[in-house]
Design an enzyme around this catalytic site. Structure first.
Site, mmCIF file in Angstrom:
data_model
loop_
_atom_site.group_PDB
_atom_site.id
_atom_site.type_symbol
_atom_site.label_atom_id
_atom_site.label_comp_id
_atom_site.label_asym_id
_atom_site.label_seq_id
_atom_site.Cartn_x
_atom_site.Cartn_y
_atom_site.Cartn_z
ATOM 1 N N LYS A 1 -2.977 5.067 -2.364
ATOM 2 C CA LYS A 1 -3.916 5.842 -1.561
ATOM 3 C C LYS A 1 -4.326 7.069 -2.364
ATOM 4 C CE LYS A 1 -4.029 3.610 2.363
ATOM 5 N NZ LYS A 1 -5.293 3.153 2.939
ATOM 6 N N ASP B 1 -7.249 3.187 -2.859
ATOM 7 C CA ASP B 1 -7.956 3.155 -1.575
ATOM 8 C C ASP B 1 -8.211 4.594 -1.136
ATOM 9 O OD1 ASP B 1 -8.975 2.725 0.930
ATOM 10 O OD2 ASP B 1 -7.223 1.653 1.727
ATOM 11 N N GLU C 1 -11.080 0.664 -3.337
ATOM 12 C CA GLU C 1 -11.333 0.323 -1.928
ATOM 13 C C GLU C 1 -11.968 1.490 -1.189
ATOM 14 O OE1 GLU C 1 -7.878 -1.421 -0.133
ATOM 15 O OE2 GLU C 1 -8.564 -1.061 1.911
ATOM 16 N N GLY D 1 -3.829 -4.428 6.141
ATOM 17 C CA GLY D 1 -2.757 -4.153 7.091
ATOM 18 C C GLY D 1 -3.035 -2.862 7.822
ATOM 19 N N LYS E 1 -9.505 -7.383 8.097
ATOM 20 C CA LYS E 1 -8.511 -7.031 9.121
ATOM 21 C C LYS E 1 -9.060 -7.523 10.451
ATOM 22 C CE LYS E 1 -7.172 -2.713 6.821
ATOM 23 N NZ LYS E 1 -7.362 -1.245 6.844
ATOM 24 N N ASP F 1 -13.610 -1.966 3.181
ATOM 25 C CA ASP F 1 -12.671 -2.116 4.297
ATOM 26 C C ASP F 1 -13.392 -1.618 5.558
ATOM 27 O OD1 ASP F 1 -10.688 -1.688 6.199
ATOM 28 O OD2 ASP F 1 -9.284 -0.668 4.894
ATOM 29 N N SER G 1 0.858 -1.173 0.000
ATOM 30 C CA SER G 1 0.000 0.000 0.000
ATOM 31 C C SER G 1 0.901 1.232 0.000
ATOM 32 C CB SER G 1 -0.884 -0.037 1.245
ATOM 33 O OG SER G 1 -1.573 1.167 1.395
ATOM 34 N N LYS H 1 -1.221 -0.819 -4.312
ATOM 35 C CA LYS H 1 -2.430 -0.072 -3.933
ATOM 36 C C LYS H 1 -2.019 1.369 -3.689
ATOM 37 C CE LYS H 1 -4.720 -0.046 0.486
ATOM 38 N NZ LYS H 1 -5.370 -0.900 1.494
#
Ligand code: SMG
Ligand code: MG
Length: 369
Positions: free
Chosen positions: A164, A189, A214, A291, A263, A239, A136, A162
């Site tokens: 952000k 995400d 995400e 994570g 998670k 998420d 990420s 991924k």
């Protein structure tokens, strides 16, 4: 059966190799609460993933510490723990606080499994001893800087990137990265930073061949996610919105997502994480393990969960050197093929290194029955 003599809380503080920026802020260091469950002759470890401030969810580190010290540890101590599921039962009277509950459950489960000589991976019916890993990538000041960081991770072997995103740092950056890396498995995400009014942005992202988008909308927006998913070919991955197996069922039923990020901290424990996995698998919804910038203690448990059969996508379970100059445990290392080994020893299969633990501890509290 496990008889607990005491529970110790330790707050640890570790520098990160680089600050991690998301749509809700930047973290430049890692603080975590470790829970050590002390049995007759065995100790077990769990990590609480609550961040310093309640931005990702309602929980925050100092609140989790208080909840663990004042209510959870006393509720779990005293009397035998007959089954690992007893831990969550004993703290059920406390509303919410899932990350704190997950940490104490993990520690007691670790004692339990070490006594039984069973690995966490076997306990959750894991089917592989190596798992594919993604990474990420935090928001960088420019697309160029982001691309440079991404190229570094790809060179190490990571199998999925991924990115952000946040309002104003989204489409142009993702498009630039996609143009430079046309074949790389890419996802984004948003950590809930957008609203249904941003649908045109997601329709534009939909053209970029992403593996998933995400948590585009707010945690509470299940029906809005369903409406957005109806307009996109790209799967939405939830998420923050999935806090239990029940939430997973509701989200799948509504068509709010086609992928779930699991998670254990967010759903209140490893046992609930397994239930989310089972619900998704029955509905043929692919899952992966997320994570929370965990130290080696939390990472070990995440890798065990990633070995479950329904986990068919690379997770955010990255190597220790992606986070810390020096981890708390022996470092987790990525193989050039982009996989990491699932710990095979009893319980989570790793221990904090005693010297590192002492050096990183900023406060400790021992709770006895
Ligand atoms: O552990 O590599 C990691 C971090 C992965 O992006 C990551 N986590 O929303 O999925 C997420 C974020 C939450 C991080 S808040 C500390
Ligand atoms: Mg996320």
């Amino acid at each position: 059966m496990v008889e607990l003599k005491a529970i110790e809380l330790r707050e640890v503080s570790l520098p990160l190799v680089r600050p991690f920026r998301t749509s809700f802020g930047e973290e430049s260091g890692k603080r975590a609460i470790l829970v050590r469950a002390i049995g007759d002759d065995v100790e077990g470890w769990g990590e609480c993933v609550a961040s310093e401030e309640p931005r990702y969810s309602e929980e925050w580190l100092d609140g989790a510490w208080m909840a663990l010290e004042r209510w959870m540890a006393p509720s779990v101590l005293g009397g035998e723990v007959k089954r690992p599921g007893d831990v969550v039962e004993r703290v059920r009277w406390i509303r919410g606080q899932r990350m704190a509950k997950a940490a104490i459950e993990a520690a007691v489960l670790d004692v339990w499994l070490r006594k039984a000589g069973v690995s966490l991976s076997d306990y959750v019916s894991g089917v592989r001893d190596r798992v594919p890993c993604g990474v990420s990538v935090g928001i960088a000041p420019t697309a160029k800087a982001m691309l440079e960081e991404i190229r570094g991770y790809l060179a190490q072997g990571y199998r999925r990137i991924k990115m952000k995103i946040e309002p104003e740092r989204d489409l142009a950056v993702v498009r630039a990265v996609r143009e430079a890396l046309p074949d790389t498995p890419l996802s984004v995400d948003a950590n809930g930073a957008y609203t249904p009014a941003d649908t045109p942005l997601f329709e534009a992202l939909d053209e970029l061949g992403l593996m998933m988008i995400e948590q585009p909308l707010d945690t509470e927006d299940l029906t809005e996610h369903a409406a957005l998913q109806g307009r996109l070919r790209t799967p939405i991955c939830l998420d923050e919105s999935i806090r239990s197996a029940r939430d997973a069922l509701a989200a799948i039923g509504l068509g709010a997502c086609r992928i779930i990020n699991i998670k254990p901290g967010r759903v209140g424990g490893i046992l609930e994480a397994k239930r989310v996995h089972d619900v998704a698998m029955r509905s043929r919804i692919p899952v992966w393990i997320g994570g929370m910038l965990e130290t080696g203690v939390g990472r070990a448990a995440n890798l065990a969960l990633a070995s479950m059969p329904g986990v068919t996508l690379p997770g955010d379970t990255s190597a220790s050197d992606r986070y810390f100059p020096e981890d708390l445990t022996e470092p987790f290392v990525l193989s050039p093929d982009g996989t990491m080994a699932v710990p095979g020893g009893p319980g989570i299969g790793v221990d904090p290194l005693p010297g590192r633990l002492e050096a990183c501890t900023v406060r400790a509290s021992l709770i006895k029955p």
